[in-house]
Design an enzyme around this catalytic site. Structure first.
Site, PDB file in Angstrom:
ATOM      1  N   GLU A 286       0.876  -1.158  -0.101  1.00 42.56           N
ATOM      2  CA  GLU A 286       0.013   0.104   0.111  1.00 42.56           C
ATOM      3  C   GLU A 286       0.842   1.302  -0.026  1.00 42.56           C
ATOM      4  O   GLU A 286       1.987   1.309   0.630  1.00 42.56           O
ATOM      5  CB  GLU A 286      -0.867  -0.110   1.330  1.00 42.56           C
ATOM      6  CG  GLU A 286      -1.772  -1.217   1.176  1.00 42.56           C
ATOM      7  CD  GLU A 286      -2.785  -1.224   2.630  1.00 42.56           C
ATOM      8  OE1 GLU A 286      -4.023  -1.426   2.175  1.00 42.56           O
ATOM      9  OE2 GLU A 286      -2.505  -1.039   3.675  1.00 42.56           O
TER      10      GLU A 286
ATOM     11  N   SER B  22      12.500   6.414  14.016  1.00 47.00           N
ATOM     12  CA  SER B  22      11.305   6.220  14.824  1.00 47.00           C
ATOM     13  C   SER B  22      11.897   5.850  16.255  1.00 47.00           C
ATOM     14  O   SER B  22      12.531   4.860  16.343  1.00 47.00           O
ATOM     15  CB  SER B  22      10.731   4.689  14.259  1.00 47.00           C
ATOM     16  OG  SER B  22      10.021   5.322  12.858  1.00 47.00           O
ATOM     17  N   LEU B  23      11.903   6.685  17.194  1.00 48.30           N
ATOM     18  CA  LEU B  23      12.420   6.534  18.417  1.00 48.30           C
ATOM     19  C   LEU B  23      11.649   5.694  19.266  1.00 48.30           C
ATOM     20  O   LEU B  23      11.768   4.935  19.792  1.00 48.30           O
ATOM     21  CB  LEU B  23      12.372   8.056  18.837  1.00 48.30           C
ATOM     22  CG  LEU B  23      13.953   8.163  19.783  1.00 48.30           C
ATOM     23  CD1 LEU B  23      15.256   7.750  19.212  1.00 48.30           C
ATOM     24  CD2 LEU B  23      14.128   9.911  20.069  1.00 48.30           C
TER      25      LEU B  23
ATOM     26  N   CYS C 214       3.192  -1.705  15.000  1.00 53.59           N
ATOM     27  CA  CYS C 214       2.928  -1.623  13.958  1.00 53.59           C
ATOM     28  C   CYS C 214       2.439  -2.798  13.203  1.00 53.59           C
ATOM     29  O   CYS C 214       2.820  -4.070  13.330  1.00 53.59           O
ATOM     30  CB  CYS C 214       4.416  -1.441  13.147  1.00 53.59           C
ATOM     31  SG  CYS C 214       4.360  -1.454  11.434  1.00 53.59           S
TER      32      CYS C 214
ATOM     33  N   CYS D 284       8.224  -4.612  15.183  1.00 50.24           N
ATOM     34  CA  CYS D 284       7.846  -3.674  16.400  1.00 50.24           C
ATOM     35  C   CYS D 284       6.506  -3.738  16.677  1.00 50.24           C
ATOM     36  O   CYS D 284       5.531  -4.168  15.859  1.00 50.24           O
ATOM     37  CB  CYS D 284       7.825  -2.256  15.594  1.00 50.24           C
ATOM     38  SG  CYS D 284       9.443  -1.700  15.024  1.00 50.24           S
TER      39      CYS D 284
ATOM     40  N   CYS E 210      -0.537   5.836   9.803  1.00 50.04           N
ATOM     41  CA  CYS E 210       0.787   5.322  10.477  1.00 50.04           C
ATOM     42  C   CYS E 210       0.657   4.111  11.189  1.00 50.04           C
ATOM     43  O   CYS E 210      -0.185   3.955  12.131  1.00 50.04           O
ATOM     44  CB  CYS E 210       1.614   6.116  11.494  1.00 50.04           C
ATOM     45  SG  CYS E 210       2.027   7.914  10.721  1.00 50.04           S
TER      46      CYS E 210
ATOM     47  N   SER F 180      12.761   6.727   6.449  1.00 51.57           N
ATOM     48  CA  SER F 180      12.589   6.793   7.959  1.00 51.57           C
ATOM     49  C   SER F 180      12.931   5.294   8.262  1.00 51.57           C
ATOM     50  O   SER F 180      12.648   4.266   7.634  1.00 51.57           O
ATOM     51  CB  SER F 180      11.095   6.971   8.257  1.00 51.57           C
ATOM     52  OG  SER F 180      10.757   6.631   9.434  1.00 51.57           O
TER      53      SER F 180
ATOM     54  N   ASN G  86      -2.008   4.751  16.674  1.00 51.18           N
ATOM     55  CA  ASN G  86      -3.373   4.403  15.799  1.00 51.18           C
ATOM     56  C   ASN G  86      -3.558   2.982  16.194  1.00 51.18           C
ATOM     57  O   ASN G  86      -3.026   1.987  15.682  1.00 51.18           O
ATOM     58  CB  ASN G  86      -2.913   4.556  14.147  1.00 51.18           C
ATOM     59  CG  ASN G  86      -2.893   5.935  13.992  1.00 51.18           C
ATOM     60  OD1 ASN G  86      -3.886   6.944  14.257  1.00 51.18           O
ATOM     61  ND2 ASN G  86      -1.621   6.356  13.211  1.00 51.18           N
TER      62      ASN G  86
ATOM     63  N   CYS H 272       3.570   8.561   0.538  1.00 48.82           N
ATOM     64  CA  CYS H 272       4.260   7.608   1.526  1.00 48.82           C
ATOM     65  C   CYS H 272       4.538   6.377   0.779  1.00 48.82           C
ATOM     66  O   CYS H 272       3.391   5.631   0.436  1.00 48.82           O
ATOM     67  CB  CYS H 272       3.442   7.592   2.819  1.00 48.82           C
ATOM     68  SG  CYS H 272       3.923   6.347   3.972  1.00 48.82           S
TER      69      CYS H 272
ATOM     70  N   CYS I 263       7.697  -7.250   7.236  1.00 50.74           N
ATOM     71  CA  CYS I 263       8.858  -6.640   7.714  1.00 50.74           C
ATOM     72  C   CYS I 263       9.422  -7.316   8.746  1.00 50.74           C
ATOM     73  O   CYS I 263       8.553  -8.157   9.644  1.00 50.74           O
ATOM     74  CB  CYS I 263       8.418  -5.092   8.290  1.00 50.74           C
ATOM     75  SG  CYS I 263       9.848  -4.145   8.999  1.00 50.74           S
TER      76      CYS I 263
HETATM   77  N1  SAH Z   1      10.370   1.058   9.154  1.00 47.56           N
HETATM   78  C1  SAH Z   1      10.442   2.625   9.150  1.00 47.56           C
HETATM   79  C2  SAH Z   1       9.211   2.894   8.292  1.00 47.56           C
HETATM   80  C3  SAH Z   1       7.926   2.530   8.680  1.00 47.56           C
HETATM   81  S1  SAH Z   1       6.940   2.977  10.225  1.00 47.56           S
HETATM   82  C4  SAH Z   1      10.446   3.012  10.367  1.00 47.56           C
HETATM   83  O1  SAH Z   1      10.395   2.385  11.560  1.00 47.56           O
HETATM   84  O2  SAH Z   1      10.525   4.414  10.526  1.00 47.56           O
HETATM   85  C5  SAH Z   1       6.637   4.606   9.992  1.00 47.56           C
HETATM   86  C6  SAH Z   1       6.110   5.351  11.158  1.00 47.56           C
HETATM   87  O3  SAH Z   1       5.188   4.929  11.730  1.00 47.56           O
HETATM   88  C7  SAH Z   1       7.271   5.189  12.322  1.00 47.56           C
HETATM   89  O4  SAH Z   1       7.593   6.168  12.920  1.00 47.56           O
HETATM   90  C8  SAH Z   1       6.348   4.259  13.440  1.00 47.56           C
HETATM   91  O5  SAH Z   1       6.895   4.309  14.655  1.00 47.56           O
HETATM   92  C9  SAH Z   1       5.165   4.704  12.991  1.00 47.56           C
HETATM   93  N2  SAH Z   1       4.058   3.640  13.496  1.00 47.56           N
HETATM   94  C10 SAH Z   1       3.932   2.468  13.408  1.00 47.56           C
HETATM   95  N3  SAH Z   1       2.841   2.032  13.858  1.00 47.56           N
HETATM   96  C11 SAH Z   1       2.244   2.981  14.310  1.00 47.56           C
HETATM   97  C12 SAH Z   1       0.797   2.953  14.957  1.00 47.56           C
HETATM   98  N4  SAH Z   1       0.040   1.989  15.057  1.00 47.56           N
HETATM   99  N5  SAH Z   1       0.411   4.269  15.174  1.00 47.56           N
HETATM  100  C13 SAH Z   1       1.189   5.249  15.215  1.00 47.56           C
HETATM  101  N6  SAH Z   1       2.416   5.407  14.673  1.00 47.56           N
HETATM  102  C14 SAH Z   1       2.882   4.097  14.048  1.00 47.56           C
END
Ligand code: SAH
Length: 347
Positions: free
Chosen positions: A91, A214-215, A118, A115, A334, A193, A290, A104, A111
């Site tokens: 997507e 992504s911290l 996600c 995390c 996100c 990112s 989210n 985006c 992946c």
């Molecule tokens: N792998 C890369 C890019 C994909 S994630 C990365 O980690 O940066 C893109 C962004 O979405 C990241 O900053 C992540 O922290 C955020 N993200 C992932 N799941 C989320 C969720 N359920 N709600 C809000 N932000 C989320």
């Protein structure tokens, strides 16, 4: 066998032409037709000899992943589903804002970083997208926008996958996006990112594009719980790499920080977030979590808590923005992206 035009960088296409006994400047001509003017019909390429025009269809194809579906959110966000082959899909999300249209893009199906928050990470890595599949997302959406008299202004590699886990294809695609004979986008309009693949951060510096990280945790304990990659490269190592990038690129790093109820949203977290980033030229994007069925145990904090968190940082003089939740009615926000296959399983 014919080759896919969208898999070539310019010097490679030059070599290809030489290999097939043609002049290397044909590559530049083709780049100008395809990327400059959007023409993929060899018959229309009038500065190419007739004999070569007859020959080219056997040498080169223009295959891009087909767009299977599009979804329109009531807030203006659009989500697109692309067929990337082998039965897989990804997507991409188009996000409008006052003076920008940001695309985006995805870099992988599934992946491996897993995390906790996600949705993409609930599916193991199935496929690293090739250059054509990455470019294809941009091409297809640009085409649609052209009919409306609009243009993509920014590209962020924040869709499905970890771009620095598929760095070869990602940076090849970026080269075409940036190349003046390609799509001619400024490097500063392209953001990669990462979840924190520390040794590969210098690749972002070298490519001259912007870095987002992504911290999502302010201590190793909480960050390792949320993002297993942190066990490999600690917060300290990650922050040092960010600082180095900011200094060498003379550019601010964007830190993304997801606010999850009870886990990352306390005022102590805000204070720590300030402390660990204060020596790095940066801005902070806070993203209220989210919710999705891939992580039923995680919740979004209350509006009051989100505001209090943001205010705490503002008071300290931090450049902090709250990322608006966009496209959640079409599951395009996100962390809500996944393949069609995985969506069927999990929803
Ligand atoms: N792998 C890369 C890019 C994909 S994630 C990365 O980690 O940066 C893109 C962004 O979405 C990241 O900053 C992540 O922290 C955020 N993200 C992932 N799941 C989320 C969720 N359920 N709600 C809000 N932000 C989320």
């Amino acid at each position: 066998m014919e080759k896919n035009f969208y898999q070539f960088r310019l010097p490679e296409l030059e070599s290809y032409f030489q290999e097939i006994g043609e002049k290397k400047f044909r590559a530049t001509q083709l780049f100008k037709w395809v990327y400059g003017r959007g023409i993929v019909d060899f018959q229309k390429m009038t500065d190419i000899s007739k004999t070569l025009r007859e020959r080219l269809p056997q040498m080169l194809s223009f295959h891009l992943p087909p767009m299977q579906r599009r979804f329109q959110s009531k807030d203006g966000t659009r989500k697109y589903l692309f067929d990337v082959g082998d039965g897989y899909s990804v997507e991409s999300v188009l996000i409008p804002s006052k003076d920008r249209l940001t695309l985006c893009v995805s870099s992988e199906v599934g992946c491996n970083l897993a995390c906790r928050f996600c949705l993409t990470g609930t599916q193991k890595l199935k496929k690293k997208l090739d250059m054509a599949s990455i470019l294809g997302q941009y091409v297809a959406v640009s085409k649609e926008l052209r009919l409306e008299g609009k243009k993509i202004t920014n590209i962020v590699f924040m869709g499905m996958g970890e771009p620095l886990d598929n760095e070869e294809n990602v940076f090849r695609a970026i080269e075409i996006l940036h190349n003046p004979l390609g799509f001619n986008l400024s490097r500063k309009k392209i953001t990669v990112s990462t979840a924190g693949l520390v040794p590969k951060i210098p690749l972002v510096t070298k490519a001259g594009v912007r870095l987002a990280v992504s911290l999502n945790g302010t201590t190793d304990e909480i960050r390792s719980y949320l993002m297993p990659i942190n066990k490999k490269w600690s917060l300290m190592e990650l922050l040092a790499a960010c600082k180095k990038h900011a200094e060498e690129a003379r550019d601010k790093v964007t830190f993304e920080y997801v606010l999850i109820k009870g886990l990352t949203d306390s005022l102590r977290d805000a204070d720590r977030l300030y402390d660990i980033t204060k020596d790095i030229p940066c801005k902070i994007n806070i993203i209220p979590f989210n919710e999705h069925p891939g992580a039923p145990e995680l919740r979004r904090p209350s509006e009051e808590q989100i505001n209090a968190f943001q205010q705490r940082l503002i008071k300290k003089g931090v450049h902090v923005l709250r990322r608006r939740t966009m496209g959640d009615d079409i599951f395009a926000a996100c962390g809500q992206l996944t393949s069609a296959q995985q969506r069927e399983k999990i929803f």
